[in-house]
Design an enzyme around this catalytic site. Structure first.
Site, PDB file in Angstrom:
ATOM      1  CB  SER A  78      -0.963  -0.050   1.189  1.00 11.23           C
ATOM      2  OG  SER A  78      -2.023   0.850   1.044  1.00 11.23           O
ATOM      3  CG  ASP A 201      -7.613  -3.817  -1.935  1.00 13.41           C
ATOM      4  OD1 ASP A 201      -8.134  -3.001  -1.146  1.00 13.41           O
ATOM      5  OD2 ASP A 201      -6.389  -3.894  -2.122  1.00 13.41           O
ATOM      6  CG  HIS A 229      -5.542  -2.887   1.337  1.00 12.72           C
ATOM      7  ND1 HIS A 229      -5.327  -2.437   0.047  1.00 12.72           N
ATOM      8  CD2 HIS A 229      -4.779  -2.094   2.131  1.00 12.72           C
ATOM      9  CE1 HIS A 229      -4.484  -1.423   0.058  1.00 12.72           C
ATOM     10  NE2 HIS A 229      -4.125  -1.193   1.306  1.00 12.72           N
TER      11      HIS A 229
END
Length: 248
Positions: A78, A201, A229
Site C-alpha cells: 500500500s 480489496d 487489501h
C-alpha cells in the site's frame, strides 16, 4: 527510524502500509529469514518510529543507506509500495526488483484511472483530523474485508497495537496518497515491478489490474480471488509462492 534486521542472505526490504507497523509482517519473517537478510522498517510516525516527523521517501534514505547491502529485493504494501517506487527513482542501484502488494500508483481516482473516489478520500482525511482513533479503527476494518475477514482483522489489531500512529503521520500519509501520481515512475522503472492484488480489496479497485498491466505488462500482475487489501495475511500460502517467484 526503527529498523529490525533478521536472517542471512540477499537483502529483502519490507515496507508496511498506512497506519500500521513492521509487526504486520511477523507471520512471514520466520520462513523468510532462512533465505534472506530481512530488513523491516517502522515508517516515520508509525510504531517505534512514532517520534519521527517526516514521512516521505527522502526521510528513509539515510537510515536504510546505513544498513543496506544492495541491490535488494523490495516489497511494499500500500503506502509502503508507493514509497518504494519513489525510492527506486531516487536510488535505483538499491533495487533488483520491486513487489507491490495492494498498491495503486495513483490511489485517488482520476478521469483516466480507477482509484478511491475523491469525495470518499476527503471524508477519510476529515475523519483523521477530527477523530483519528475512530477513523484508524474503521480503516483496519476496511483492510480486513475479503476472505478470512475476522482472522485478518484480529491479526491487524494484534500487530498494530492499542494506539494509532501519530496524527501528523496519518495526515502526511494521506496527503502523499492523495497527491501522488506515480504512473510515469512506474512505467519508467529501471527494475522489474510485480503487483499482487486482491479481487475483494476495498481500497484498491479491481479495475486497477488492467491499468497496471498496461504500465508494466500483463505478466507483472497477479490477482488473488477473494483477497482483500492484505493478501499476505488472508492468503499466506499464495503470497509466499508469489514472493518466491519475485525474489528468486
Amino acid at each position: 527510524m526503527h529498523l529490525e534486521i533478521e536472517g542471512v542472505g540477499p537483502d529483502l526490504v519490507l515496507l508496511h502500509g498506512w497506519g500500521l507497523r513492521l509487526e504486520v509482517w511477523d507471520g512471514l519473517v520466520g520462513s523468510l529469514r532462512e533465505r534472506f537478510r530481512v530488513i523491516r522498517a517502522d515508517l516515520p510516525g508509525h510504531g517505534r518510529s512514532r517520534d519521527a516527523t517526516q514521512l516521505d521517501a527522502d526521510a528513509l534514505i539515510p537510515e536504510l543507506e546505513a544498513v543496506l547491502e544492495p541491490p535488494a529485493c523490495w516489497v511494499g504494501w500500500s503506502l509502503g509500495g508507493l514509497l518504494a517506487l519513489q525510492l527506486c527513482a531516487l536510488r535505483p542501484a538499491w533495487f533488483v526488483r520491486l513487489g507491490m502488494v495492494g498498491c495503486n500508483p495513483c490511489f485517488v481516482q482520476r478521469p483516466d484511472w480507477p482509484g478511491m473516489a475523491p469525495e470518499v478520500f476527503e471524508a477519510f482525511v476529515a475523519g483523521v483530523r477530527g477523530d483519528p482513533g475512530a477513523t484508524w479503527k474503521r480503516f483496519l476494518a476496511l483492510v480486513a474485508q475479503g476472505d478470512g475477514q475476522r482472522e485478518v482483522l484480529r491479526s491487524l489489531r494484534r500487530t498494530a497495537g492499542e494506539f494509532p500512529p501519530a496524527t501528523d503521520a496519518l495526515v502526511q500519509g494521506l496527503e502523499l496518497l492523495a497527491h501522488t501520481d506515480a504512473r510515469p515512475t512506474t512505467s519508467g522503472c529501471c527494475v522489474p515491478v510485480h503487483w499482487l492484488l486482491g479481487t475483494a480489496d476495498a481500497l484498491v479497485p479491481a479495475a486497477t489490474a488492467d491499468g497496471l498491466a498496461g504500465l508494466t505488462g500483463a505478466e507483472s500482475v497477479t490477482r488473488i480471488e477473494g483477497a482483500g487489501h492484505a493478501p499476505f495475511l488472508s492468503h499466506p500460502k499464495i503470497f509466499n509462492q508469489w514472493l518466491g517467484r519475485l525474489a528468486k
